[in-house]
Design an enzyme around this catalytic site. Structure first.
Site, PDB file in Angstrom:
ATOM      1  N   LEU A   1      -1.074  -5.816  -0.757  1.00 25.91           N
ATOM      2  CA  LEU A   1      -1.434  -4.441  -1.111  1.00 25.91           C
ATOM      3  C   LEU A   1      -0.272  -3.488  -0.874  1.00 25.91           C
ATOM      4  O   LEU A   1      -0.124  -2.488  -1.555  1.00 25.91           O
ATOM      5  CB  LEU A   1      -2.652  -3.992  -0.290  1.00 25.91           C
ATOM      6  CG  LEU A   1      -3.970  -4.659  -0.642  1.00 25.91           C
ATOM      7  CD1 LEU A   1      -5.015  -4.421   0.433  1.00 25.91           C
ATOM      8  CD2 LEU A   1      -4.473  -4.132  -1.991  1.00 25.91           C
ATOM      9  N   GLY A   2       0.548  -3.786   0.109  1.00 23.27           N
ATOM     10  CA  GLY A   2       1.697  -2.924   0.396  1.00 23.27           C
ATOM     11  C   GLY A   2       2.374  -3.339   1.685  1.00 23.27           C
ATOM     12  O   GLY A   2       1.860  -4.176   2.431  1.00 23.27           O
ATOM     13  N   LYS A   3       3.551  -2.746   1.907  1.00 24.22           N
ATOM     14  CA  LYS A   3       4.312  -3.046   3.128  1.00 24.22           C
ATOM     15  C   LYS A   3       4.446  -1.772   3.954  1.00 24.22           C
ATOM     16  O   LYS A   3       4.666  -0.697   3.384  1.00 24.22           O
ATOM     17  CB  LYS A   3       5.716  -3.529   2.767  1.00 24.22           C
ATOM     18  CG  LYS A   3       5.753  -4.888   2.139  1.00 24.22           C
ATOM     19  CD  LYS A   3       7.204  -5.252   1.839  1.00 24.22           C
ATOM     20  CE  LYS A   3       7.272  -6.421   0.891  1.00 24.22           C
ATOM     21  NZ  LYS A   3       8.634  -6.686   0.431  1.00 24.22           N
TER      22      LYS A   3
ATOM     23  N   CYS B   1       0.285  -5.565   4.247  1.00 26.19           N
ATOM     24  CA  CYS B   1      -1.160  -5.444   4.118  1.00 26.19           C
ATOM     25  C   CYS B   1      -1.627  -6.295   2.927  1.00 26.19           C
ATOM     26  O   CYS B   1      -1.109  -6.143   1.814  1.00 26.19           O
ATOM     27  CB  CYS B   1      -1.512  -3.978   3.918  1.00 26.19           C
ATOM     28  SG  CYS B   1      -3.257  -3.659   3.994  1.00 26.19           S
TER      29      CYS B   1
ATOM     30  N   LYS C   1      -4.047  -5.881   7.777  1.00 26.83           N
ATOM     31  CA  LYS C   1      -2.666  -5.638   8.190  1.00 26.83           C
ATOM     32  C   LYS C   1      -2.208  -6.861   8.964  1.00 26.83           C
ATOM     33  O   LYS C   1      -2.852  -7.240   9.957  1.00 26.83           O
ATOM     34  CB  LYS C   1      -2.588  -4.429   9.117  1.00 26.83           C
ATOM     35  CG  LYS C   1      -2.535  -3.099   8.429  1.00 26.83           C
ATOM     36  CD  LYS C   1      -2.070  -2.074   9.453  1.00 26.83           C
ATOM     37  CE  LYS C   1      -2.206  -0.674   8.979  1.00 26.83           C
ATOM     38  NZ  LYS C   1      -1.524   0.279   9.856  1.00 26.83           N
TER      39      LYS C   1
ATOM     40  N   ASP D   1       0.245  12.319  10.946  1.00 25.35           N
ATOM     41  CA  ASP D   1       1.022  11.757   9.832  1.00 25.35           C
ATOM     42  C   ASP D   1       0.229  11.872   8.524  1.00 25.35           C
ATOM     43  O   ASP D   1       0.115  10.902   7.777  1.00 25.35           O
ATOM     44  CB  ASP D   1       1.378  10.292  10.130  1.00 25.35           C
ATOM     45  CG  ASP D   1       2.470   9.759   9.213  1.00 25.35           C
ATOM     46  OD1 ASP D   1       3.165  10.582   8.562  1.00 25.35           O
ATOM     47  OD2 ASP D   1       2.632   8.536   9.149  1.00 25.35           O
TER      48      ASP D   1
HETATM   49  P1  ADP Z   1       2.412   2.022   7.645  1.00 27.17           P
HETATM   50  O1  ADP Z   1       1.503   2.010   8.842  1.00 27.17           O
HETATM   51  O2  ADP Z   1       3.784   1.570   7.975  1.00 27.17           O
HETATM   52  O3  ADP Z   1       2.390   3.296   6.860  1.00 27.17           O
HETATM   53  P2  ADP Z   1       0.454   0.226   6.627  1.00 27.17           P
HETATM   54  O4  ADP Z   1       0.708  -1.085   7.260  1.00 27.17           O
HETATM   55  O5  ADP Z   1      -0.643   1.087   7.161  1.00 27.17           O
HETATM   56  O6  ADP Z   1       1.827   0.990   6.609  1.00 27.17           O
HETATM   57  O7  ADP Z   1       0.149   0.022   5.094  1.00 27.17           O
HETATM   58  C1  ADP Z   1       1.070  -0.552   4.204  1.00 27.17           C
HETATM   59  C2  ADP Z   1       0.529  -0.443   2.794  1.00 27.17           C
HETATM   60  O8  ADP Z   1      -0.628  -1.246   2.677  1.00 27.17           O
HETATM   61  C3  ADP Z   1       0.075   0.940   2.375  1.00 27.17           C
HETATM   62  O9  ADP Z   1       1.091   1.671   1.801  1.00 27.17           O
HETATM   63  C4  ADP Z   1      -1.023   0.655   1.364  1.00 27.17           C
HETATM   64  O10 ADP Z   1      -0.459   0.466   0.098  1.00 27.17           O
HETATM   65  C5  ADP Z   1      -1.608  -0.646   1.851  1.00 27.17           C
HETATM   66  N1  ADP Z   1      -2.845  -0.438   2.621  1.00 27.17           N
HETATM   67  C6  ADP Z   1      -2.969  -0.158   3.950  1.00 27.17           C
HETATM   68  N2  ADP Z   1      -4.261  -0.068   4.322  1.00 27.17           N
HETATM   69  C7  ADP Z   1      -4.991  -0.311   3.210  1.00 27.17           C
HETATM   70  C8  ADP Z   1      -6.417  -0.356   2.923  1.00 27.17           C
HETATM   71  N3  ADP Z   1      -7.326  -0.147   3.882  1.00 27.17           N
HETATM   72  N4  ADP Z   1      -6.806  -0.644   1.669  1.00 27.17           N
HETATM   73  C9  ADP Z   1      -5.886  -0.856   0.696  1.00 27.17           C
HETATM   74  N5  ADP Z   1      -4.549  -0.812   0.883  1.00 27.17           N
HETATM   75  C10 ADP Z   1      -4.097  -0.537   2.122  1.00 27.17           C
END
Ligand code: ADP
Length: 312
Positions: free
Chosen positions: A44-46, A52, A67, A161
């Protein structure tokens, strides 16, 4: 037998005689205490420490956003403490507009944090695709963010944040405030930490001036979020960080002529240098921008990509 096979087998997911592709095994995670098996899906993302992923509970078929933090990324005690603090704080929260925390566990390699799956990712992703949002959409999203933030503030929790990337959007286009990595309990003014944290563009002047972070600094960030959703760019963005900080301290930004009179008035009432002069969350909700403008009850997922047709 590879170490992957040993790990998966000891977790009880696979019959020892069953051979599978190494790639499949790498996608399986077993919770040590419950023995529940999860299959890792798309990324989903980093983030800072974490990746994630979508993960499916193989018995219930329920999908989570998880995560995954390798122990190697949080080997220093202060990094581990930061993650533990985030987990403890997030665990204690329960509100429709806060990303739900389900559970957490660790294995030899990683820490896993199971969160509510928000399939439309974040408002940052939506804004990137749309460039700007209409005022009814901004009211729709902001109202839910304010409800989530109010839940935190009445419990003396500061998010610290607030930015588009931390507002997650679920399948039903409902908004959830997430990422409690910088969140903290509100302290009396003289005990507040003076360290600068948060995303540079949305830092309040008093945080930049090392006077600590109070609820008013979250409200400032909310004003920056509103401005960004309506105009497509943050109010104090420049090509040089020092210049951005100078603009924040001087509250120097331009108000786009495309904003309605009510939007201009609300943004300028929030972006006040003196934190005490900023409106409360209730006052924001009672501003003409909200009370005199149309707020959709729901948004169609197609609005992630296209201007929605709203029956005003
Ligand atoms: P950080 O804490 O460094 O900002 P996160 O680990 O919280 O990054 O999240 C990384 C990425 O994962 C986010 O940018 C988002 O795209 C995705 N993400 C995080 N939480 C969720 C969620 N509950 N549902 C969908 N995508 C998520």
């Amino acid at each position: 037998m590879s170490s992957d096979v040993q790990k998966a087998s000891s977790g009880g997911c696979l019959h020892p005689k069953v051979t599978r592709e190494r790639t499949d095994l790498n996608r399986m995670v077993t919770a040590p205490k419950t023995g529940k098996c999860y299959c890792r899906g798309r990324l989903l993302g980093k983030g800072g420490f974490a990746r994630c992923y979508e993960m499916t509970d193989l018995s219930s078929k329920r999908i989570y956003a998880v995560k995954v933090i390798p122990h190697s990324r949080v080997s220093k005690p202060h990094q581990k403490e930061k993650i533990e603090k985030e987990i403890e704080l997030h665990k204690s929260l329960s509100n429709k507009h806060i990303v739900k925390f389900y559970h957490n566990f660790e294995d030899d390699e990683n820490i896993y944090i199971f969160l509510e799956h928000c399939s439309h990712k974040s408002l940052a992703h939506i804004l990137k695709a749309r460039r700007t949002l209409t005022e009814p959409e901004v009211r729709y999203y902001l109202r839910q963010i304010i409800l989530g933030l109010k839940y935190l503030h009445v419990r003396d929790i500061l998010h610290r944040d607030l930015k588009l990337g931390n507002f997650f959007v679920n399948e039903n286009m409902e908004v959830k405030v997430g990422d409690f990595g910088l969140a903290t309990k509100l302290l009396p003014v003289d005990q507040r930490k003076r360290t600068i944290c948060g995303t540079p563009n949305y830092l309040a002047p008093e945080v930049l001036n090392k006077q600590g972070h109070g609820p008013e600094a979250d409200i400032w960030s909310l004003g920056c979020v509103m401005y960004t959703m309506l105009s497509g760019r943050p109010p104090f963005e420049t090509s040089d960080l020092k210049d951005t900080y100078r603009c924040i301290r001087a509250v120097e930004y331009s108000m786009p002529s495309s904003f309605s009179a009510a939007a201009k008035d609300l943004v300028s009432s929030i972006l006040k240098k003196n934190p005490e002069q900023r409106p409360t969350l209730d006052a924001i909700m009672h501003h003409d921008f909200f009370t005199k403008g149309f707020i959709p009850d729901a948004l169609h997922p197609s609005s992630c990509l296209m201007v929605p047709e709203l029956n005003i």
